[in-house]
Design a protein around this motif. Structure first.
Motif, short mmCIF file in Angstrom:
data_model
loop_
_atom_site.label_atom_id
_atom_site.label_comp_id
_atom_site.label_asym_id
_atom_site.label_seq_id
_atom_site.Cartn_x
_atom_site.Cartn_y
_atom_site.Cartn_z
N ASP A 1 3.11 8.26 19.47
CA ASP A 1 3.43 7.65 20.76
C ASP A 1 3.60 6.15 20.60
OD1 ASP A 1 3.15 10.16 21.94
OD2 ASP A 1 1.03 9.86 22.32
N SER A 2 2.75 5.56 19.78
CA SER A 2 2.84 4.13 19.48
C SER A 2 2.17 3.87 18.15
CB SER A 2 2.20 3.29 20.60
OG SER A 2 0.81 3.58 20.71
N GLY A 3 2.35 2.66 17.64
CA GLY A 3 1.84 2.34 16.32
C GLY A 3 2.90 2.59 15.26
N SER A 4 2.54 2.37 14.01
CA SER A 4 3.53 2.48 12.94
C SER A 4 2.90 3.05 11.67
CB SER A 4 4.13 1.11 12.62
OG SER A 4 3.12 0.23 12.15
N VAL A 5 3.77 3.64 10.83
CA VAL A 5 3.38 4.14 9.51
C VAL A 5 4.41 3.64 8.51
CG1 VAL A 5 3.01 6.15 8.04
CG2 VAL A 5 2.27 6.22 10.42
N SER A 6 3.95 3.09 7.40
CA SER A 6 4.82 2.70 6.29
C SER A 6 4.35 3.39 5.02
CB SER A 6 4.81 1.18 6.08
OG SER A 6 5.36 0.50 7.18
N LEU A 7 5.29 3.81 4.18
CA LEU A 7 4.99 4.43 2.90
C LEU A 7 5.57 3.54 1.80
CD1 LEU A 7 5.84 8.17 3.68
CD2 LEU A 7 3.64 7.00 3.89
N PHE A 8 4.70 3.01 0.96
CA PHE A 8 5.10 2.12 -0.13
C PHE A 8 5.96 0.96 0.39
CE2 PHE A 8 4.29 6.32 -1.98
CZ PHE A 8 3.37 5.99 -2.97
N GLY A 9 5.59 0.46 1.56
CA GLY A 9 6.25 -0.71 2.11
C GLY A 9 7.45 -0.43 2.98
N PRO B 1 0.83 -1.21 0.00
CA PRO B 1 0.00 0.00 0.00
C PRO B 1 0.86 1.25 0.00
CG PRO B 1 -0.74 -1.56 1.67
CD PRO B 1 0.58 -2.07 1.17
N ALA B 2 0.34 2.31 -0.57
CA ALA B 2 1.05 3.59 -0.52
C ALA B 2 1.18 4.07 0.91
CB ALA B 2 0.31 4.62 -1.37
N VAL B 3 0.12 3.87 1.69
CA VAL B 3 0.11 4.25 3.11
C VAL B 3 -0.43 3.08 3.92
CG1 VAL B 3 -0.81 5.83 4.86
CG2 VAL B 3 -0.28 6.69 2.57
N GLU B 4 0.26 2.76 4.98
CA GLU B 4 -0.22 1.73 5.91
C GLU B 4 0.04 2.24 7.32
OE1 GLU B 4 -2.29 -1.54 6.63
OE2 GLU B 4 -1.37 -1.51 4.64
N ALA B 5 -1.02 2.58 8.03
CA ALA B 5 -0.92 3.00 9.43
C ALA B 5 -1.57 1.94 10.29
CB ALA B 5 -1.60 4.35 9.65
N ASP B 6 -0.87 1.56 11.37
CA ASP B 6 -1.34 0.47 12.21
C ASP B 6 -1.29 0.90 13.67
OD1 ASP B 6 -2.09 -2.00 13.20
OD2 ASP B 6 -0.10 -2.88 13.00
N GLY B 7 -2.48 0.99 14.30
CA GLY B 7 -2.56 1.29 15.72
C GLY B 7 -1.96 2.62 16.11
N LEU B 8 -2.14 3.65 15.29
CA LEU B 8 -1.48 4.94 15.50
C LEU B 8 -2.11 5.68 16.68
CD1 LEU B 8 0.85 6.17 13.88
CD2 LEU B 8 -0.83 7.47 12.57
N ARG B 9 -1.26 6.01 17.64
CA ARG B 9 -1.70 6.76 18.83
C ARG B 9 -0.82 7.99 19.00
NH1 ARG B 9 -5.19 4.06 22.24
NH2 ARG B 9 -5.58 1.88 21.66
N ILE B 10 -1.46 9.14 19.19
CA ILE B 10 -0.74 10.40 19.38
C ILE B 10 -1.43 11.19 20.49
CG2 ILE B 10 -0.15 12.64 18.37
CD1 ILE B 10 0.27 11.27 15.72
N THR B 11 -0.63 11.68 21.44
CA THR B 11 -1.12 12.53 22.52
C THR B 11 -0.42 13.87 22.43
OG1 THR B 11 -1.50 10.61 23.94
CG2 THR B 11 -1.38 12.75 25.01
N LEU B 12 -1.18 14.95 22.48
CA LEU B 12 -0.61 16.30 22.44
C LEU B 12 -1.12 17.08 23.65
CD1 LEU B 12 -1.10 17.15 18.65
CD2 LEU B 12 1.00 16.39 19.78
N GLY B 13 -0.16 17.63 24.41
CA GLY B 13 -0.55 18.39 25.59
C GLY B 13 -1.33 17.58 26.60
N GLY B 14 -1.05 16.29 26.67
CA GLY B 14 -1.73 15.42 27.62
C GLY B 14 -3.08 14.93 27.15
N ALA B 15 -3.53 15.38 25.98
CA ALA B 15 -4.84 14.97 25.46
C ALA B 15 -4.65 13.97 24.32
CB ALA B 15 -5.63 16.18 24.96
N PRO B 16 -5.37 12.84 24.34
CA PRO B 16 -5.26 11.89 23.23
C PRO B 16 -5.91 12.45 21.97
CG PRO B 16 -6.97 11.19 24.77
CD PRO B 16 -6.30 12.38 25.38
N ILE B 17 -5.15 12.50 20.88
CA ILE B 17 -5.66 13.02 19.61
C ILE B 17 -5.99 11.88 18.66
CG2 ILE B 17 -5.21 14.59 17.70
CD1 ILE B 17 -5.32 15.93 20.45
N LEU B 18 -5.09 10.91 18.55
CA LEU B 18 -5.36 9.69 17.78
C LEU B 18 -5.32 8.52 18.76
CD1 LEU B 18 -3.20 10.16 14.54
CD2 LEU B 18 -5.58 10.82 14.94
N ALA B 19 -6.37 7.69 18.72
CA ALA B 19 -6.52 6.64 19.72
C ALA B 19 -6.53 5.26 19.07
CB ALA B 19 -7.80 6.87 20.52
#
Length: 272
Positions: A68-76, A14-32
């Motif tokens: 914070d956790s999870g992964s992103v791949s671009l074109f493998g 895939p061009a983009v593959e995101a798996d379990g992406l979690r991001i917290t900014l300023g103590g607030a969860p943005i991506l869960a």
């Protein structure tokens, strides 16, 4: 999405593959825990109410925001394995409010898109200039080449921002609200151009949009986010339903089936 390969046929990452992406900014969860897959050559648009995490997702995919956790791949290739220069040759981004250097002319600004191909301490080549002039021509911006960017209208500047991204020649284009400053005519012009480039040059497009009807007209698939999670994904007719939009946007809408996708019309509450 393209059909799966037959037996013995090599599988394309895939061009983009995101798996379990979690991001917290300023103590607030943005991506869960976001999962996302975009096939090569596909146009996927992320929709959702304000604060859903749409722009954060695009920034993470583009390598501009660490997870914070999870992964992103671009074109493998896992994102952390790509150098900044390698990443810039793979993915180009049009942000909502790009920084405009004071006094910079349109030509020079679009030429910044060729930076990944110019050696350190080197100068642009004839091929770099040719690529820039080709993009300016295709977006009907050549007449503005010598003009300071700050003297252009909002819609003209938006096309220049897109021109810089296209000048990178990257196979993946990330668009964060790409038509927010454009009138309806220029919206159609820019989106038709992007779609034409996708068909002609094999571009993959991952976008965010607030205009649901426009999103449904151009995307192969929609991803509906709410509260930092993906709550629905699929073809526009499966995602743009009155029930889903009422639930996640807290809005009263009427969904009308159009030629290319559903048309979403706001409906006023009954008067009492």
């Amino acid at each position: 999405m393209p059909p799966p390969p037959s037996a013995g046929e090599p599988r394309t990452a895939p061009a983009v593959e995101a798996d379990g992406l979690r991001i917290t900014l300023g103590g607030a969860p943005i991506l869960a825990g976001v999962d996302l897959s975009v096939a090569t050559g596909e146009w996927v648009t992320v929709i959702g109410p304000n604060g859903a995490g749409k722009s954060t997702l695009l920034r993470a995919v583009g390598g501009l925001l660490p997870a914070d956790s999870g992964s992103v791949s671009l074109f493998g290739t896992p994102l952390p394995r790509l150098t900044r220069r390698e990443r810039a040759r793979i993915v180009a981004t049009v942000a909502q409010s790009p920084v405009v250097p004071a006094g910079m002319a349109v030509l020079d600004y679009v030429l910044l898109g060729r930076t990944p191909y110019i050696p350190p301490l080197g100068r642009e080549s004839a091929a770099d200039l040719a690529a820039v002039h080709d993009v300016l021509d295709r977006l009907e911006l050549s007449r503005f080449a010598a003009r300071p960017l700050v003297t252009l209208s909002g819609g003209e500047r938006q096309r220049v921002f897109l021109a810089r991204a296209l000048a990178q020649g990257a196979p993946l284009l990330l668009l964060d609200e790409p038509t927010s400053a454009l009138d309806i005519g220029h919206q159609q012009e820019v989106l038709e151009l992007i779609d034409q480039l996708r068909r002609d040059d094999g571009l993959t497009v991952l976008a965010t949009m607030h205009d649901l009807s426009v999103a449904g007209e151009y995307a192969d698939r929609l991803v509906l986010m709410a509260g930092g999670r993906v709550v629905a994904a699929g073809p526009p007719r499966d995602v743009l339903t009155a029930e889903l939009l009422s639930t996640h946007y807290q809005a009263r809408v009427r969904v009308i089936d159009g030629e290319h996708g559903p048309l979403v019309v706001p409906v006023r509450a009954p008067r009492v």
